[in-house]
Design a protein around this motif. Structure first.
Motif, PDB file in Angstrom:
ATOM      1  N   ALA A 156       0.825  -1.215   0.000  1.00 36.66           N
ATOM      2  CA  ALA A 156       0.000   0.000   0.000  1.00 36.66           C
ATOM      3  C   ALA A 156       0.858   1.263   0.000  1.00 36.66           C
ATOM      4  O   ALA A 156       0.499   2.258  -0.633  1.00 36.66           O
ATOM      5  CB  ALA A 156      -0.936   0.001   1.199  1.00 36.66           C
ATOM      6  N   ARG A 157       1.991   1.208   0.689  1.00 33.54           N
ATOM      7  CA  ARG A 157       2.866   2.376   0.729  1.00 33.54           C
ATOM      8  C   ARG A 157       3.627   2.573  -0.571  1.00 33.54           C
ATOM      9  O   ARG A 157       4.226   3.620  -0.787  1.00 33.54           O
ATOM     10  CB  ARG A 157       3.832   2.263   1.898  1.00 33.54           C
ATOM     11  CG  ARG A 157       3.160   2.513   3.239  1.00 33.54           C
ATOM     12  CD  ARG A 157       4.167   2.600   4.350  1.00 33.54           C
ATOM     13  NE  ARG A 157       4.667   1.304   4.762  1.00 33.54           N
ATOM     14  CZ  ARG A 157       4.179   0.605   5.772  1.00 33.54           C
ATOM     15  NH1 ARG A 157       3.164   1.070   6.462  1.00 33.54           N
ATOM     16  NH2 ARG A 157       4.699  -0.549   6.100  1.00 33.54           N
ATOM     17  N   ARG A 158       3.606   1.604  -1.428  1.00 32.31           N
ATOM     18  CA  ARG A 158       4.375   1.683  -2.663  1.00 32.31           C
ATOM     19  C   ARG A 158       3.519   1.751  -3.925  1.00 32.31           C
ATOM     20  O   ARG A 158       4.043   1.901  -5.014  1.00 32.31           O
ATOM     21  CB  ARG A 158       5.325   0.490  -2.743  1.00 32.31           C
ATOM     22  CG  ARG A 158       6.464   0.638  -1.748  1.00 32.31           C
ATOM     23  CD  ARG A 158       7.145  -0.690  -1.469  1.00 32.31           C
ATOM     24  NE  ARG A 158       8.313  -0.515  -0.642  1.00 32.31           N
ATOM     25  CZ  ARG A 158       8.265  -0.351   0.680  1.00 32.31           C
ATOM     26  NH1 ARG A 158       7.120  -0.340   1.312  1.00 32.31           N
ATOM     27  NH2 ARG A 158       9.376  -0.200   1.375  1.00 32.31           N
ATOM     28  N   LEU A 173      11.035  12.182  -2.965  1.00 30.22           N
ATOM     29  CA  LEU A 173      10.815  11.711  -4.334  1.00 30.22           C
ATOM     30  C   LEU A 173      11.962  12.038  -5.272  1.00 30.22           C
ATOM     31  O   LEU A 173      12.071  11.442  -6.338  1.00 30.22           O
ATOM     32  CB  LEU A 173       9.500  12.277  -4.883  1.00 30.22           C
ATOM     33  CG  LEU A 173       8.240  11.719  -4.232  1.00 30.22           C
ATOM     34  CD1 LEU A 173       7.008  12.457  -4.725  1.00 30.22           C
ATOM     35  CD2 LEU A 173       8.106  10.226  -4.483  1.00 30.22           C
ATOM     36  N   THR A 174      12.832  12.969  -4.885  1.00 29.02           N
ATOM     37  CA  THR A 174      13.995  13.283  -5.722  1.00 29.02           C
ATOM     38  C   THR A 174      15.132  12.288  -5.537  1.00 29.02           C
ATOM     39  O   THR A 174      16.057  12.260  -6.343  1.00 29.02           O
ATOM     40  CB  THR A 174      14.542  14.702  -5.431  1.00 29.02           C
ATOM     41  OG1 THR A 174      15.067  14.744  -4.101  1.00 29.02           O
ATOM     42  CG2 THR A 174      13.467  15.762  -5.625  1.00 29.02           C
ATOM     43  N   LEU A 175      15.059  11.493  -4.469  1.00 27.85           N
ATOM     44  CA  LEU A 175      16.120  10.510  -4.209  1.00 27.85           C
ATOM     45  C   LEU A 175      16.066   9.385  -5.238  1.00 27.85           C
ATOM     46  O   LEU A 175      14.997   9.059  -5.771  1.00 27.85           O
ATOM     47  CB  LEU A 175      15.947   9.913  -2.811  1.00 27.85           C
ATOM     48  CG  LEU A 175      16.118  10.858  -1.629  1.00 27.85           C
ATOM     49  CD1 LEU A 175      15.773  10.140  -0.331  1.00 27.85           C
ATOM     50  CD2 LEU A 175      17.525  11.420  -1.578  1.00 27.85           C
ATOM     51  N   PRO A 176      17.196   8.740  -5.499  1.00 24.91           N
ATOM     52  CA  PRO A 176      17.192   7.573  -6.381  1.00 24.91           C
ATOM     53  C   PRO A 176      16.295   6.469  -5.809  1.00 24.91           C
ATOM     54  O   PRO A 176      16.115   6.366  -4.587  1.00 24.91           O
ATOM     55  CB  PRO A 176      18.661   7.123  -6.398  1.00 24.91           C
ATOM     56  CG  PRO A 176      19.446   8.309  -5.934  1.00 24.91           C
ATOM     57  CD  PRO A 176      18.539   9.090  -5.024  1.00 24.91           C
ATOM     58  N   ASP A 177      15.740   5.636  -6.691  1.00 20.37           N
ATOM     59  CA  ASP A 177      14.842   4.549  -6.271  1.00 20.37           C
ATOM     60  C   ASP A 177      15.468   3.675  -5.190  1.00 20.37           C
ATOM     61  O   ASP A 177      14.802   3.302  -4.228  1.00 20.37           O
ATOM     62  CB  ASP A 177      14.459   3.661  -7.465  1.00 20.37           C
ATOM     63  CG  ASP A 177      13.509   4.356  -8.423  1.00 20.37           C
ATOM     64  OD1 ASP A 177      12.894   5.374  -8.045  1.00 20.37           O
ATOM     65  OD2 ASP A 177      13.381   3.873  -9.561  1.00 20.37           O
ATOM     66  N   ALA A 178      16.744   3.353  -5.341  1.00 22.24           N
ATOM     67  CA  ALA A 178      17.410   2.471  -4.378  1.00 22.24           C
ATOM     68  C   ALA A 178      17.456   3.114  -2.987  1.00 22.24           C
ATOM     69  O   ALA A 178      17.257   2.429  -1.979  1.00 22.24           O
ATOM     70  CB  ALA A 178      18.821   2.123  -4.851  1.00 22.24           C
ATOM     71  N   SER A 217      12.715   3.417   3.098  1.00 16.05           N
ATOM     72  CA  SER A 217      11.350   2.945   3.359  1.00 16.05           C
ATOM     73  C   SER A 217      11.358   1.644   4.146  1.00 16.05           C
ATOM     74  O   SER A 217      10.523   1.455   5.036  1.00 16.05           O
ATOM     75  CB  SER A 217      10.606   2.740   2.041  1.00 16.05           C
ATOM     76  OG  SER A 217      10.448   3.960   1.366  1.00 16.05           O
ATOM     77  N   LEU A 218      12.270   0.744   3.821  1.00 24.24           N
ATOM     78  CA  LEU A 218      12.343  -0.520   4.553  1.00 24.24           C
ATOM     79  C   LEU A 218      12.677  -0.288   6.021  1.00 24.24           C
ATOM     80  O   LEU A 218      12.191  -1.007   6.893  1.00 24.24           O
ATOM     81  CB  LEU A 218      13.366  -1.464   3.903  1.00 24.24           C
ATOM     82  CG  LEU A 218      12.932  -2.091   2.578  1.00 24.24           C
ATOM     83  CD1 LEU A 218      14.112  -2.800   1.915  1.00 24.24           C
ATOM     84  CD2 LEU A 218      11.779  -3.047   2.779  1.00 24.24           C
ATOM     85  N   ASP A 264      15.551  -4.239  10.297  1.00 19.82           N
ATOM     86  CA  ASP A 264      16.932  -3.913  10.640  1.00 19.82           C
ATOM     87  C   ASP A 264      17.831  -4.273   9.457  1.00 19.82           C
ATOM     88  O   ASP A 264      17.374  -4.802   8.444  1.00 19.82           O
ATOM     89  CB  ASP A 264      17.366  -4.609  11.931  1.00 19.82           C
ATOM     90  CG  ASP A 264      17.378  -6.133  11.836  1.00 19.82           C
ATOM     91  OD1 ASP A 264      17.532  -6.687  10.723  1.00 19.82           O
ATOM     92  OD2 ASP A 264      17.231  -6.779  12.889  1.00 19.82           O
ATOM     93  N   ARG A 265      19.114  -3.992   9.594  1.00 23.22           N
ATOM     94  CA  ARG A 265      20.049  -4.197   8.477  1.00 23.22           C
ATOM     95  C   ARG A 265      20.094  -5.651   8.016  1.00 23.22           C
ATOM     96  O   ARG A 265      20.149  -5.927   6.816  1.00 23.22           O
ATOM     97  CB  ARG A 265      21.446  -3.743   8.880  1.00 23.22           C
ATOM     98  CG  ARG A 265      21.549  -2.260   9.037  1.00 23.22           C
ATOM     99  CD  ARG A 265      22.945  -1.873   9.479  1.00 23.22           C
ATOM    100  NE  ARG A 265      22.964  -0.461   9.817  1.00 23.22           N
ATOM    101  CZ  ARG A 265      23.785   0.070  10.681  1.00 23.22           C
ATOM    102  NH1 ARG A 265      24.672  -0.676  11.299  1.00 23.22           N
ATOM    103  NH2 ARG A 265      23.742   1.358  10.934  1.00 23.22           N
ATOM    104  N   GLU A 266      20.083  -6.562   8.953  1.00 21.08           N
ATOM    105  CA  GLU A 266      20.149  -7.978   8.585  1.00 21.08           C
ATOM    106  C   GLU A 266      18.903  -8.403   7.796  1.00 21.08           C
ATOM    107  O   GLU A 266      18.997  -9.120   6.813  1.00 21.08           O
ATOM    108  CB  GLU A 266      20.305  -8.840   9.835  1.00 21.08           C
ATOM    109  CG  GLU A 266      20.583 -10.295   9.525  1.00 21.08           C
ATOM    110  CD  GLU A 266      20.946 -11.076  10.773  1.00 21.08           C
ATOM    111  OE1 GLU A 266      20.571 -12.252  10.816  1.00 21.08           O
ATOM    112  OE2 GLU A 266      21.601 -10.525  11.674  1.00 21.08           O
ATOM    113  N   GLN A 267      17.753  -7.927   8.234  1.00 22.36           N
ATOM    114  CA  GLN A 267      16.509  -8.251   7.541  1.00 22.36           C
ATOM    115  C   GLN A 267      16.481  -7.615   6.153  1.00 22.36           C
ATOM    116  O   GLN A 267      16.053  -8.247   5.187  1.00 22.36           O
ATOM    117  CB  GLN A 267      15.308  -7.790   8.365  1.00 22.36           C
ATOM    118  CG  GLN A 267      15.154  -8.568   9.658  1.00 22.36           C
ATOM    119  CD  GLN A 267      14.142  -7.935  10.594  1.00 22.36           C
ATOM    120  OE1 GLN A 267      14.040  -6.709  10.691  1.00 22.36           O
ATOM    121  NE2 GLN A 267      13.393  -8.779  11.294  1.00 22.36           N
ATOM    122  N   ILE A 268      16.953  -6.375   6.054  1.00 28.79           N
ATOM    123  CA  ILE A 268      17.011  -5.707   4.756  1.00 28.79           C
ATOM    124  C   ILE A 268      17.950  -6.454   3.824  1.00 28.79           C
ATOM    125  O   ILE A 268      17.664  -6.634   2.635  1.00 28.79           O
ATOM    126  CB  ILE A 268      17.451  -4.235   4.918  1.00 28.79           C
ATOM    127  CG1 ILE A 268      16.363  -3.448   5.654  1.00 28.79           C
ATOM    128  CG2 ILE A 268      17.750  -3.596   3.568  1.00 28.79           C
ATOM    129  CD1 ILE A 268      16.792  -2.057   6.078  1.00 28.79           C
TER     130      ILE A 268
END
Length: 182
Positions: free
Chosen positions: A24-26, A112-117, A123-124, A131-135
């Motif tokens: 929904a957020r995306r 919205l000006t930031l790169p997609d990555a 957002s994650l 957290d970093r491990e989950q990402i």
């Protein structure tokens, strides 16, 4: 077959809310988000033997949902920016203070000006609470790569906010600079 169905139902119950919020957020509409979630679970059903156990199932499904979203984006023309109507809806949903619409608009425009990555990483962390491990699991990266990319994304976001004259008020709220000069 019965055990696989029971396992799928269990994974579905445990992850449906989080995946729906993720989509929904995306997505631009609730219908698009519902389609993404439905496709994600259809893939999970077909590949149930590959779905890991426990909390890893959620991360695996985030990865699948991310790929489904990528296919969704490729299938339609992406909007350049969210409309003013979305800002009004967000203000209604969160019953925001009158000055926060300006605040949300400024932050949204910079985000919205930031790169997609960068947007995906931020957002994650902020929306999904990973957290970093989950990402790292969701994105298929090493934990160290996530740490470096997240640090750079945060730095780029902070720099973009500063360039747009959005800064912190003493009480910690972000505002456009011209409002803070009153």
């Amino acid at each position: 077959m019965g055990g696989e169905r029971a396992r799928f139902e269990s994974v579905y119950r445990e992850t449906y809310g989080r995946l729906t919020a993720y989509a929904a957020r995306r997505c631009d509409s609730p219908q698009d988000a519902a389609d993404v979630v439905a496709e994600t679970f259809a893939i999970a059903w077909r590949r149930m033997g590959e779905v890991p156990d426990g909390g890893q199932a959620t991360l695996w499904l985030y990865g699948v949902a991310r790929k489904v979203l990528a296919n969704h984006y490729r299938g339609e023309v992406r909007r350049q920016a969210l409309s003013v109507q979305l800002d009004a809806e967000l203000a209604d949903v969160y019953q925001a203070a009158p000055d926060s619409e300006v605040e949300l608009t400024a932050i949204k425009q910079v985000f919205l000006t930031l790169p997609d990555a960068d947007r995906e990483l931020l957002s994650l962390v902020a929306w999904e609470g990973l957290d970093r491990e989950q990402i790292a699991t969701v994105l298929g990266l090493s934990r160290n790569a996530v740490r470096i990319r997240l640090h750079r994304a945060r730095r780029r976001f902070a720099r973009a906010l500063a360039e747009a004259d959005v800064r912190f008020r003493p009480e910690g709220r972000l505002i456009p600079a011209e409002e803070g000069q009153l």
